[in-house]
Design an enzyme around this catalytic site. Structure first.
Site, PDB file in Angstrom:
ATOM      1  N   GLY A 102      42.627  39.287  38.432  1.00  0.00           N
ATOM      2  CA  GLY A 102      41.874  38.818  39.575  1.00  0.00           C
ATOM      3  C   GLY A 102      41.488  37.366  39.412  1.00  0.00           C
ATOM      4  N   PHE A 107      38.784  36.103  38.363  1.00  0.00           N
ATOM      5  CA  PHE A 107      37.911  35.762  37.247  1.00  0.00           C
ATOM      6  C   PHE A 107      38.326  36.418  35.940  1.00  0.00           C
ATOM      7  CE2 PHE A 107      35.388  35.642  41.162  1.00  0.00           C
ATOM      8  CZ  PHE A 107      35.164  34.277  41.196  1.00  0.00           C
ATOM      9  N   VAL A 145      42.330  42.618  33.925  1.00  0.00           N
ATOM     10  CA  VAL A 145      41.854  43.990  33.755  1.00  0.00           C
ATOM     11  C   VAL A 145      42.850  44.743  32.879  1.00  0.00           C
ATOM     12  CG1 VAL A 145      41.184  46.128  34.900  1.00  0.00           C
ATOM     13  CG2 VAL A 145      40.741  43.930  36.010  1.00  0.00           C
ATOM     14  N   ASP A 184      33.951  40.560  50.131  1.00  0.00           N
ATOM     15  CA  ASP A 184      35.351  40.421  49.689  1.00  0.00           C
ATOM     16  C   ASP A 184      36.070  41.767  49.758  1.00  0.00           C
ATOM     17  OD1 ASP A 184      37.533  38.963  48.874  1.00  0.00           O
ATOM     18  OD2 ASP A 184      37.093  39.145  46.735  1.00  0.00           O
TER      19      ASP A 184
END
Length: 847
Positions: A532, A534, A537, A648
């Site tokens: 993503g 930031f 995962v 978002d």
């Protein structure tokens, strides 16, 4: 000469109208010599024209049913269906009285449904009648009182409970166990997966079943409401009652005012909801519904554990108990709790008072409504098998006694509502009041001294500051450029970074970096699930075999710390079946990571926009996903302790578990709203192109309606299988919203549906349901925020095919190609082309 009115002509017209009505409908009575056929389009109407009975075919299908609906309400609202599991396959069905029974015959004159009254119970002649309160009865033609009823529809409810209707066990009327069973879908009246059933053992209560599994428990009746339904507040026009005796154990209600219509219904998605018709709004209003959140799930926290939706983790042990299994890394209280100290049963045991609680499952209980709380406590102490006690009635200060003799499970704590529960614990687990008082006094003195020292230090520091020059650091400049919540989060993250080993701030299990490195195979690329804005995962597995998802914050991200602290703060307090569950976090070795539950089916976009995987998403699964996302968003906007705007919402931020249950994720951009706030403004517009509302993308104004816009885009993407952002139709449309809007105006809505759904459903294509969803999606993406519905209205529209849906206005960012681009031989543009600010040659896309 004056014109003379033609009275003969007027009388003739009036006669024709009366004759037409006579052949169109029946009166409320229905005799043995009459019949009701589909082809004649005749119906039976109650005396005051409140209810109507007749044949109907939902979604204009070939399946025909005999049902009852409100005639007085303009929206077709079905309240009872006779042959729900045996529909007529053609429009040649007939209802008639045969052998003193009501019977539905098909085109071959074969019976498909009957009242099945035995001959010995019937007194000839008989007649059928639709009463003003919605009850369709077969009775002795000479006796129109209840004593003359031979059969009544109220004894065989479908998914709706009407005023004066009973739900539960009634031996008085011949041994009926009246239950509600949902429709299969909003367009299919056949028996669905969900049902309500009454358990009469112990302290009676209702349960909602999904097939054979319990999903929800109403809790026992407390005198004015059920224990698990705090939203079931008394209203002046509804009288609720619960009758329990040797003859019957039933719940019923009565609407005590005329011209008010209220129903209790079980939706096809398993929601039990109270709906009241609002004449001014011309729609059904949802007063309450259950289950509401994760804590409403049956046995969510195991034995001797209680659920609190406002804590993290949501499962907590009762005082005097501890988790059954202490896991090496992440604690999971859902397995239940055990006693720290064994009961002595010699009179020294005591009780922990838990306030605002839902009472435990009452299967193993004994009830005495003739004694009070003091006598109840004494009786509990005398029996070693007693584990807890409480009042049976919360009215007028409380009365009655219920005693638990087994385990205590399915308990939850409410912010408002609930009642006191007294749980038995060993004397050693009860804190001595004198010791507690001494601790309080000592703590007070210590705090006073600390405050005094702090004041002195602050005073000298302030004097020193006056003699120095104020220096603005770069981080302060950065903070001032952010909105108010981000200021708070940056400060919190800065103070927290210097105290990485303290857990008080997060109230979440903290894991060490090395434990997560081991779980993810040293953050191997083979374990990578996605990436993503930031960070990355990873999939991981703890030592106990539990699978997790680890979100590793990127060190290079300048905004990552803010979003990390925001996400921890928000998700730790949010618990809902349609929100991703945060299990813990890691702040170690200069890194910050979040640990989530692992969801086997990854994100929605990985299925929706993949040509191979999308074939697994049939319409029913897509519809369930739409409903789940809507429920999660409703929880954020309305039902959580603090109102939250996600900002978002998109397909990649919706994760799917092994059962394809959708869970909203990624709260890095979310904002907390006060209960009285309706909108806010920011200079820092964040989010994803294609999902932003016009007012947010252009002016930085966001509200609940911003999330509604994003939901509308997502809904249309789910239906069409196409992305809004990057959508390109070489003929006319530059985005999905324009594509859908054009087809809507041209009456070709079904052409936008993902062809995979059409192929999979073939003849059973739920046209009406899909058209409703398209219309709801267009309502959500309307250009003006005030025109968009709130999520509670969206839920009602999705859950009921009878709810009126307004016509949508033009969507925001709905832009098509100009006619010059489409056809060079044309010099004019179509009037119905949908534009923003009359711009037709520019590519404008929803941010």
């Amino acid at each position: 000469m004056r014109n003379v009115p033609n009275y003969h002509h007027s009388y003739f017209i009036l006669f024709i109208i009366i004759l037409f009505l006579a052949f169109s409908v029946y009166a409320s009575n229905f005799s043995a010599t009459e019949s009701l056929t589909i082809s004649s389009n005749k119906t039976i109407i109650s005396p005051s024209q409140i209810f109507e009975l007749g044949f109907f075919n939902p979604d204009s299908s070939s399946r025909w049913y005999l049902g009852i609906w409100y005639k007085i309400i303009p929206i077709r609202t079905y309240v009872w269906v006779a042959n729900r599991d045996n529909p007529l396959s053609s429009s040649n069905g007939t209802l008639k009285i045969s052998d003193n029974n009501l019977v539905i015959f098909d085109q071959s004159d074969r019976p498909v449904w009957s009242t099945n009254i035995t001959g010995g119970d019937v007194r000839s002649p008989v007649a059928a009648e639709l009463l003003d309160y919605g009850n369709f009865v077969l009775r002795d033609s000479k006796n129109n009182k209840p004593s003359g009823f031979l059969w009544q529809s109220f004894d065989f409810p479908t998914d709706t409970l009407l005023s004066d209707m009973k739900m539960g066990w009634d031996n008085k009327s011949g041994g009926f166990n009246r239950i509600l069973r949902s429709w299969k879908t909003t367009d299919d009246p056949s028996s669905g997966d969900f049902s309500t059933k009454l358990r009469t053992s112990g302290f009676p209560e209702f349960y909602i079943y999904n097939k054979e599994s319990i999903t929800y428990r109403s809790g026992p009746w407390l005198g004015n409401r059920f224990s698990s339904v705090p939203g079931m507040k008394p209203v002046d026009y509804i009288d609720n009652s619960f009758t329990e005796n040797n003859q019957q154990v039933v719940y019923s209600y009565r609407v005590n005012k005329t011209n008010i219509y209220s129903i209790l219904s079980l939706s096809s998605t398993g929601l039990l909801q109270r709906l009241t018709w609002m004449e001014a709004a011309q729609s059904w209003k949802q007063l309450w519904y259950s289950p509401k959140d994760l804590c409403d799930n049956y046995k969510e926290c195991g034995n001797y554990g209680y659920c609190d939706a406002n804590t993290s983790p949501i499962c907590n042990c009762i005082k005097g108990f501890e988790p059954m299994n202490e896991q090496a890394a992440l604690r999971d209280d859902s397995v239940g709790c055990v006693r720290k100290t064994k009961l002595s049963c010699d009179g020294r045991d005591g009780f922990v008072r838990l306030k605002k609680m839902r009472l435990p499952d009452t299967t193993e209980t004994s009830v005495d409504k003739g004694i009070g709380l003091k006598e109840c406590e004494e009786r509990c102490l005398k029996g070693c098998n007693c584990t807890a006690f409480a009042n049976t009635d919360i009215r007028n200060g409380g009365s009655g006694c219920v005693i638990w003799s087994g385990g205590l499970f399915d308990i939850r704590n409410y912010a408002k509502g609930g009642q006191d529960l007294y749980v038995r614990v060993a004397a050693g687990d009860l804190e001595d009041k004198r010791i507690k008082s001494k601790k309080i006094i000592g703590s007070s003195i210590g705090v006073s001294i600390l405050l005094l020292l702090s004041f002195i230090i602050f005073h000298f520091w302030k004097r020193k500051q006056k003699r120095s020059i104020t220096i603005q650091t770069p981080i302060v400049d950065l903070v001032r450029s952010q909105d108010s919540l981000m200021n708070e989060l940056v400060k919190a993250s800065r103070s927290y970074t210097s105290k990485e080993n303290k857990t008080d701030y997060l109230e979440l299990p903290l894991m060490e970096w090395k434990a997560l490195a081991m779980a993810t195979n040293n953050f191997s690329t083979d374990n990578k699930l996605g990436q993503g804005g930031f960070g990355i995962v990873y999939k991981g597995m703890l030592l106990d075999g539990k699978e997790i998802a680890v979100k590793r914050l990127s060190k290079m991200s300048s905004q990552g710390t803010d979003e990390f602290m925001n996400e921890v703060r928000l998700i730790a307090k949010l618990q809902h079946i349609n929100l991703v569950r945060l299990l813990g976090c890691c702040v170690d070795k200069g890194e910050k990571m979040l640990i989530y539950e692992y969801l086997e089916n990854l994100s929605l976009d990985s299925h929706l926009f993949d040509q191979t995987r999308s074939s697994n998403l049939n319409w029913q699964k897509r519809f369930d996903i739409i409903n789940g996302i809507a429920r999660g968003l409703l929880y954020l906007h309305q039902d959580s302790r603090c109102r939250i705007i996600h900002r978002d919402l998109k397909a990649s931020n919706v994760l799917l578990d092994k059962n394809m249950t959708p869970k909203i994720s990624d709260f890095g951009m979310a904002r907390i709203f006060g209960r009285e706030e309706t909108e806010a403004n920011t200079r820092r517009v964040v989010g994803t192109y294609g999902y932003m509302s016009p007012e947010y993308a252009m002016d930085g104004i966001f509200s609940m309606k911003s999330d509604v816009f994003s939901f509308g885009v997502l809904l249309l993407e789910i239906i069409s299988g196409k992305r809004n952002k990057g959508f390109y139709n070489s003929n006319r449309d530059l985005n999905l919203l324009g594509f859908v809007w054009r087809h809507w105006k041209e009456g070709k809505e079904l052409e936008i549906v993902d062809p995979i759904n059409i192929d999979a459903l073939s003849s059973e294509f739920p046209t009406h349901e899909i058209l409703r969803c398209i219309q709801i999606g267009l309502l959500c993406v309307q250009e003006r925020a005030e025109d968009r519905p709130v999520m509670s209205s969206v839920m009602v529209m999705l859950g009921s095919e009878t709810t009126a849906i307004p016509q949508p206005k033009r969507p925001g960012f709905c832009v098509g190609r100009s006619s010059l681009e489409v056809d060079s031989s044309s010099s004019t543009q179509r009037d119905d082309e949908c534009t923003v600010n009359q711009v037709t040659l520019s590519v404008i896309d929803a941010r």
